[in-house]
Design a protein around this motif. Structure first.
Motif, PDB file in Angstrom:
ATOM      1  N   LEU A  56       0.828  -1.201   0.000  1.00 41.88           N
ATOM      2  CA  LEU A  56       0.000   0.000   0.000  1.00 41.88           C
ATOM      3  C   LEU A  56       0.868   1.259   0.000  1.00 41.88           C
ATOM      4  O   LEU A  56       0.582   2.224  -0.718  1.00 41.88           O
ATOM      5  CB  LEU A  56      -0.932  -0.015   1.213  1.00 41.88           C
ATOM      6  N   ARG A  81      -5.126   8.472  -7.675  1.00 38.51           N
ATOM      7  CA  ARG A  81      -4.572   7.292  -7.003  1.00 38.51           C
ATOM      8  C   ARG A  81      -4.065   7.637  -5.609  1.00 38.51           C
ATOM      9  O   ARG A  81      -4.254   6.878  -4.667  1.00 38.51           O
ATOM     10  CB  ARG A  81      -3.433   6.699  -7.821  1.00 38.51           C
ATOM     11  N   HIS A 133      -6.986   8.052  -3.243  1.00 36.64           N
ATOM     12  CA  HIS A 133      -7.596   6.758  -2.958  1.00 36.64           C
ATOM     13  C   HIS A 133      -6.743   5.932  -1.990  1.00 36.64           C
ATOM     14  O   HIS A 133      -7.241   5.439  -0.978  1.00 36.64           O
ATOM     15  CB  HIS A 133      -7.818   5.985  -4.250  1.00 36.64           C
ATOM     16  N   TYR A 134      -5.469   5.775  -2.312  1.00 34.40           N
ATOM     17  CA  TYR A 134      -4.612   4.925  -1.488  1.00 34.40           C
ATOM     18  C   TYR A 134      -4.284   5.567  -0.143  1.00 34.40           C
ATOM     19  O   TYR A 134      -4.053   4.865   0.837  1.00 34.40           O
ATOM     20  CB  TYR A 134      -3.331   4.558  -2.232  1.00 34.40           C
ATOM     21  N   LYS A 135      -4.281   6.890  -0.077  1.00 32.21           N
ATOM     22  CA  LYS A 135      -4.087   7.557   1.205  1.00 32.21           C
ATOM     23  C   LYS A 135      -5.269   7.261   2.128  1.00 32.21           C
ATOM     24  O   LYS A 135      -5.083   7.002   3.315  1.00 32.21           O
ATOM     25  CB  LYS A 135      -3.935   9.064   0.995  1.00 32.21           C
ATOM     26  N   GLY A 136      -6.474   7.265   1.575  1.00 38.15           N
ATOM     27  CA  GLY A 136      -7.661   6.904   2.351  1.00 38.15           C
ATOM     28  C   GLY A 136      -7.608   5.459   2.813  1.00 38.15           C
ATOM     29  O   GLY A 136      -7.974   5.140   3.955  1.00 38.15           O
ATOM     30  N   GLU A 137      -7.171   4.564   1.937  1.00 40.04           N
ATOM     31  CA  GLU A 137      -7.048   3.158   2.307  1.00 40.04           C
ATOM     32  C   GLU A 137      -5.987   2.974   3.394  1.00 40.04           C
ATOM     33  O   GLU A 137      -6.159   2.171   4.305  1.00 40.04           O
ATOM     34  CB  GLU A 137      -6.670   2.316   1.082  1.00 40.04           C
ATOM     35  N   PHE A 138      -4.908   3.726   3.304  1.00 36.32           N
ATOM     36  CA  PHE A 138      -3.845   3.639   4.301  1.00 36.32           C
ATOM     37  C   PHE A 138      -4.358   4.116   5.656  1.00 36.32           C
ATOM     38  O   PHE A 138      -4.055   3.509   6.697  1.00 36.32           O
ATOM     39  CB  PHE A 138      -2.647   4.483   3.850  1.00 36.32           C
ATOM     40  N   LYS A 194      -7.550   4.090   6.636  1.00 40.05           N
ATOM     41  CA  LYS A 194      -8.512   3.078   7.116  1.00 40.05           C
ATOM     42  C   LYS A 194      -7.784   1.916   7.777  1.00 40.05           C
ATOM     43  O   LYS A 194      -8.195   1.416   8.817  1.00 40.05           O
ATOM     44  CB  LYS A 194      -9.360   2.549   5.955  1.00 40.05           C
ATOM     45  N   ARG A 195      -6.706   1.483   7.158  1.00 36.14           N
ATOM     46  CA  ARG A 195      -5.946   0.369   7.710  1.00 36.14           C
ATOM     47  C   ARG A 195      -5.274   0.754   9.018  1.00 36.14           C
ATOM     48  O   ARG A 195      -5.204  -0.049   9.948  1.00 36.14           O
ATOM     49  CB  ARG A 195      -4.893  -0.104   6.705  1.00 36.14           C
ATOM     50  N   SER A 204      -7.951   0.765  11.792  1.00 41.81           N
ATOM     51  CA  SER A 204      -8.505  -0.544  12.110  1.00 41.81           C
ATOM     52  C   SER A 204      -7.531  -1.427  12.903  1.00 41.81           C
ATOM     53  O   SER A 204      -7.936  -2.361  13.555  1.00 41.81           O
ATOM     54  CB  SER A 204      -8.942  -1.269  10.847  1.00 41.81           C
TER      55      SER A 204
END
Length: 98
Positions: A29, A83, A86-91, A93-94, A97
Motif C-alpha cells: 500500500l 490514485r 484513494h490509497y491515502k484513504g485506504e492507508f 482506514k488500515r 482498524s
C-alpha cells in the motif's frame, strides 16, 4: 524564464526519488502511494517541459508538441492525484482498524 527549468529538474528528481523509494518499502500500500506521487511528479515534469519548449521556440510545431505534452502531463498528474487520494484513504482506514 529560469523558473521552468528549475521546476522541470526538481520534478524529474522527485520522480526518480519516489521510484527508488518504492524499492525500499515492503508494504504494497505504501508502494502504491509512492507510485502515485511519482506519477504526479512525472506529470508536472512533462507539462512544464512542453510549456518551456513552446516559450523557447514559439513556432507552430512547438505549439502542437506542447499541446501533446500538456495532454499527457495533465493525464499523468490527474491520474496520480486520484490514485494518491484513494490509497491515502485506504492507508488511513488500515491504520485506524489496527
Amino acid at each position: 524564464m529560469v523558473v521552468f527549468p528549475i521546476i522541470i529538474i526538481v520534478s524529474f528528481f522527485m520522480y526518480f526519488y519516489y521510484k527508488i523509494m518504492i524499492l525500499r518499502d515492503r508494504d504494497p500500500l505504501a508502494q502504491e502511494i509512492k507510485n502515485a506521487k511519482a506519477r504526479i511528479a512525472l506529470g508536472v515534469c512533462i507539462s512544464f517541459f512542453g510549456i518551456n519548449q513552446y516559450l523557447f521556440y514559439q513556432t507552430r510545431l512547438a505549439l502542437f508538441i506542447t499541446i501533446v505534452f500538456l495532454f499527457f502531463g495533465v493525464l499523468q498528474g490527474t491520474g496520480g492525484i486520484k490514485r494518491w487520494i484513494h490509497y491515502k484513504g485506504e492507508f488511513q482506514k488500515r491504520a485506524t482498524s489496527e
